[in-house]
Write an enzyme that holds these catalytic residues in place. Structure first.
Site, PDB file in Angstrom:
ATOM      1  N   SER A   2       5.404  12.081   4.169  1.00 44.52           N
ATOM      2  CA  SER A   2       5.519  11.250   3.076  1.00 44.52           C
ATOM      3  C   SER A   2       6.455   9.993   3.400  1.00 44.52           C
ATOM      4  O   SER A   2       6.920  10.172   4.344  1.00 44.52           O
ATOM      5  CB  SER A   2       5.954  11.810   1.638  1.00 44.52           C
ATOM      6  OG  SER A   2       7.447  12.310   1.876  1.00 44.52           O
ATOM      7  N   ARG A   3       6.634   9.165   2.676  1.00 46.92           N
ATOM      8  CA  ARG A   3       7.632   7.823   3.035  1.00 46.92           C
ATOM      9  C   ARG A   3       9.008   8.466   3.576  1.00 46.92           C
ATOM     10  O   ARG A   3       9.610   7.957   4.536  1.00 46.92           O
ATOM     11  CB  ARG A   3       7.656   6.934   2.009  1.00 46.92           C
ATOM     12  CG  ARG A   3       6.305   6.193   1.679  1.00 46.92           C
ATOM     13  CD  ARG A   3       6.453   4.650   0.896  1.00 46.92           C
ATOM     14  NE  ARG A   3       5.352   4.052   0.679  1.00 46.92           N
ATOM     15  CZ  ARG A   3       4.805   4.160  -0.446  1.00 46.92           C
ATOM     16  NH1 ARG A   3       4.909   4.839  -1.420  1.00 46.92           N
ATOM     17  NH2 ARG A   3       3.624   3.373  -0.575  1.00 46.92           N
ATOM     18  N   ILE A  39      -8.864  16.096  -1.651  1.00 46.91           N
ATOM     19  CA  ILE A  39      -9.236  15.903  -3.046  1.00 46.91           C
ATOM     20  C   ILE A  39      -8.499  14.832  -3.805  1.00 46.91           C
ATOM     21  O   ILE A  39      -8.224  14.650  -4.929  1.00 46.91           O
ATOM     22  CB  ILE A  39      -8.430  17.339  -3.571  1.00 46.91           C
ATOM     23  CG1 ILE A  39      -7.106  17.667  -3.164  1.00 46.91           C
ATOM     24  CG2 ILE A  39      -9.109  18.519  -3.210  1.00 46.91           C
ATOM     25  CD1 ILE A  39      -6.028  16.514  -3.797  1.00 46.91           C
ATOM     26  N   ALA A  40      -8.161  13.777  -2.836  1.00 41.55           N
ATOM     27  CA  ALA A  40      -7.456  12.615  -3.333  1.00 41.55           C
ATOM     28  C   ALA A  40      -8.574  11.402  -3.503  1.00 41.55           C
ATOM     29  O   ALA A  40      -9.234  11.769  -4.678  1.00 41.55           O
ATOM     30  CB  ALA A  40      -6.808  12.110  -1.948  1.00 41.55           C
ATOM     31  N   ARG A  41      -8.680  10.320  -2.674  1.00 36.94           N
ATOM     32  CA  ARG A  41      -9.905   9.534  -2.858  1.00 36.94           C
ATOM     33  C   ARG A  41     -10.719   9.575  -1.503  1.00 36.94           C
ATOM     34  O   ARG A  41     -10.290   9.668  -0.432  1.00 36.94           O
ATOM     35  CB  ARG A  41      -9.271   8.033  -3.029  1.00 36.94           C
ATOM     36  CG  ARG A  41      -8.843   7.884  -4.630  1.00 36.94           C
ATOM     37  CD  ARG A  41     -10.064   7.892  -5.624  1.00 36.94           C
ATOM     38  NE  ARG A  41      -9.745   7.891  -6.953  1.00 36.94           N
ATOM     39  CZ  ARG A  41      -9.421   8.479  -7.890  1.00 36.94           C
ATOM     40  NH1 ARG A  41      -9.767  10.044  -7.377  1.00 36.94           N
ATOM     41  NH2 ARG A  41      -8.963   8.368  -9.149  1.00 36.94           N
ATOM     42  N   HIS A  86     -16.892  16.186  -6.943  1.00 37.84           N
ATOM     43  CA  HIS A  86     -15.689  15.672  -7.676  1.00 37.84           C
ATOM     44  C   HIS A  86     -15.283  16.528  -8.746  1.00 37.84           C
ATOM     45  O   HIS A  86     -15.031  16.129 -10.001  1.00 37.84           O
ATOM     46  CB  HIS A  86     -15.801  14.186  -8.096  1.00 37.84           C
ATOM     47  CG  HIS A  86     -14.558  13.336  -8.133  1.00 37.84           C
ATOM     48  ND1 HIS A  86     -14.429  12.047  -7.663  1.00 37.84           N
ATOM     49  CD2 HIS A  86     -13.483  13.702  -8.590  1.00 37.84           C
ATOM     50  CE1 HIS A  86     -13.140  11.627  -7.916  1.00 37.84           C
ATOM     51  NE2 HIS A  86     -12.663  12.598  -8.316  1.00 37.84           N
ATOM     52  N   ILE A 141       0.733  16.439  -7.522  1.00 39.14           N
ATOM     53  CA  ILE A 141      -0.309  17.087  -7.038  1.00 39.14           C
ATOM     54  C   ILE A 141      -0.127  17.711  -5.737  1.00 39.14           C
ATOM     55  O   ILE A 141      -0.280  19.019  -5.618  1.00 39.14           O
ATOM     56  CB  ILE A 141      -1.744  16.378  -6.793  1.00 39.14           C
ATOM     57  CG1 ILE A 141      -2.229  15.846  -8.247  1.00 39.14           C
ATOM     58  CG2 ILE A 141      -2.523  17.076  -6.233  1.00 39.14           C
ATOM     59  CD1 ILE A 141      -3.354  14.918  -8.285  1.00 39.14           C
ATOM     60  N   GLU A 172     -18.854   7.352  -2.682  1.00 37.54           N
ATOM     61  CA  GLU A 172     -19.316   8.244  -3.764  1.00 37.54           C
ATOM     62  C   GLU A 172     -20.145   7.509  -4.708  1.00 37.54           C
ATOM     63  O   GLU A 172     -19.716   6.353  -5.203  1.00 37.54           O
ATOM     64  CB  GLU A 172     -17.956   8.693  -4.453  1.00 37.54           C
ATOM     65  CG  GLU A 172     -18.244   9.857  -5.377  1.00 37.54           C
ATOM     66  CD  GLU A 172     -16.912  10.492  -6.044  1.00 37.54           C
ATOM     67  OE1 GLU A 172     -16.654  10.650  -7.098  1.00 37.54           O
ATOM     68  OE2 GLU A 172     -15.817  10.729  -4.962  1.00 37.54           O
ATOM     69  N   GLY A 214       3.446  14.057  -3.628  1.00 36.20           N
ATOM     70  CA  GLY A 214       3.667  13.722  -5.236  1.00 36.20           C
ATOM     71  C   GLY A 214       3.363  14.952  -6.211  1.00 36.20           C
ATOM     72  O   GLY A 214       3.388  16.103  -5.530  1.00 36.20           O
ATOM     73  N   GLY A 272     -12.266  17.836  -9.494  1.00 35.79           N
ATOM     74  CA  GLY A 272     -10.929  17.868  -9.534  1.00 35.79           C
ATOM     75  C   GLY A 272     -10.358  18.515 -10.691  1.00 35.79           C
ATOM     76  O   GLY A 272      -9.567  19.160 -10.669  1.00 35.79           O
TER      77      GLY A 272
END
Length: 316
Positions: free
Chosen positions: A177-178, A234-236, A283, A157, A265, A155, A285
Site C-alpha cells: 500500500s502507499r 477481485i478488484a477491477r 463478477h 476489503i 468486461e 483497504g 463479488g
C-alpha cells in the site's frame, strides 16, 4: 417530490425503501446508453447508477444546467463515473462502502481455493463424464494453508482478506500500500507490487479501479510472481494488464489465475476461456441477496441525506 431514477432492477426491499420518492426503475439489466445517461441528467433529481453506466466527462459536457444533483452509485467502485466532471457540473457522487467488504473478501477466498486446488478443473471433469475415479496423483494442486498471501491494496476489503487468510488458513500476510498500516496480525509491508509479488505464493488484487491503478499488475509484476504462484483479482478488471496475464500464463511464468473481473468486461478473451489453469467467475463479488440489499439501502440513505440537506454519508 424528488424524482429518482434507478438504472437497473434492484432487490424489492431496496425499491420499497424509496416509496417516498417519485421512482422510475429502468427494467433493462444492461448498462445505459449515452443518450439514456444524458436524459437522466436532464430529467431526474437523483440517479442511482451502477457498474458500467459510463458517466464520462463527455456525457456531463453535453447536458447544460442538469436537473440531477446527485449520482448515488450502487457499489463501492465508481471508476465508471468521472467524479471531477460531475462536480464541475454541480453533481455530487456517493458510493456504498462497507456493505460489500465481507462478501468480496469471501469471493477472494473462493477463487484462491478454486485455483490452487484445481476445483474448476475437477468440476468440469466430473460433468464431462470422463472421471474414472480417485487416484493418488490426480489433479494435484497447492495446499493453501500455511502459505504466503500478498494483498495488493490494504483497504477495507484487503484487510478482510488478510484476516481470513491469517486466522482461517494460518497464512503469512504480505501487502503493498502507499504506506505501512497497523494490523491486528503480524504483516510484512512491501514498497512496490513487484516486490510484493516476488515474496508470495498467492497475490490478491484489492485496489480501487481508476486511472491511477490501471495495469498496476503488469508483465513485471507477473514475472516477479513466478511459476509456482497464483494471481487472484477481485478488484477491477483493468488493474491487471490482461494481455500481459495471457502472455505470462502461456509462458508458464505463473501457475494460474482466479478472476472475478475482466479488463473489457463482459468480454473474456477466448484464450482464458480455454485454459484449465484459470478460474473464471461472472463478477460475483457482492452477489448475495442480503449484501445487495445492504448496498441498496446505503445508496438510499445517501439519497435521503441529500433530500434532507444533511452531509452525505458516503461522498466520494
Amino acid at each position: 417530490m424528488l424524482k429518482l431514477l434507478i438504472t437497473r432492477p434492484l432487490p424489492e426491499r431496496v425499491v420499497a425503501a424509496c416509496e417516498g420518492f417519485d421512482v422510475t426503475v429502468r427494467a433493462d439489466v444492461l448498462p445505459m446508453s449515452g443518450d439514456e445517461m444524458r436524459a437522466s441528467l436532464r430529467d431526474y433529481d437523483v440517479v442511482l447508477p451502477t457498474l458500467r453506466d459510463m458517466y464520462s466527462a463527455e456525457v456531463f459536457a453535453d447536458v447544460t444546467a442538469p436537473r440531477c444533483k446527485l449520482l448515488a452509485n450502487f457499489g463501492v467502485g465508481y471508476n465508471h463515473i468521472d467524479v471531477v466532471a460531475a462536480r464541475a457540473a454541480g453533481i455530487e457522487v456517493t458510493n456504498t462502502p462497507g456493505a460489500v467488504t465481507d462478501a468480496t473478501a469471501d469471493i477472494a477466498m473462493t477463487l484462491m481455493l478454486m485455483v490452487t486446488r484445481r476445483a474448476g478443473e475437477g468440476e468440469r471433469l466430473v460433468r464431462s463424464g470422463a472421471w474414472t475415479g480417485w487416484h493418488p496423483t490426480q489433479l494435484l494442486g497447492m495446499h493453501l494453508s500455511g502459505k504466503r498471501v500478498g494483498v495488493l491494496g490494504m483497504g477495507r476489503i484487503g484487510q478482510a482478506i488478510a484476516r481470513r487468510c491469517h486466522y482461517g488458513f494460518d497464512m503469512a500476510v504480505h501487502y503493498c500500500s502507499r504506506s505501512p498500516k497497523e494490523a491486528v496480525m503480524e504483516t510484512t509491508w512491501h514498497a512496490s507490487p513487484a516486490e510484493l509479488a516476488a515474496a508470495v505464493d498467492v497475490l490478491v488484487v484489492a485496489v480501487p479501479g481508476g486511472a491511477e491503478t490501471r495495469h498496476l499488475v503488469d508483465a513485471e509484476v507477473l514475472q516477479a510472481l513466478g511459476p509456482q504462484s497464483y494471481l487472484v483479482n477481485i478488484a477491477r478488471g483493468d488493474v491487471v494488464d490482461e494481455a500481459a496475464l495471457i502472455a505470462a500464463l502461456e509462458a508458464g511464468e505463473i501457475a494460474g489465475a482466479g478472476l472475478d473481473v475482466y479488463e473489457y468486461e463482459p468480454e473474456v478473451p477466448e484464450v482464458l476461456l480455454q485454459r484449465d489453469d484459470v478460474v473464471l467467475l461472472p463478477h460475483l463479488g457482492t452477489a448475495a441477496l442480503e449484501v445487495r440489499e445492504a448496498m441498496g439501502l446505503v445508496a438510499v440513505e445517501n439519497v435521503c441525506a441529500f433530500l434532507d440537506g444533511r452531509e452525505l454519508p458516503n461522498r466520494v
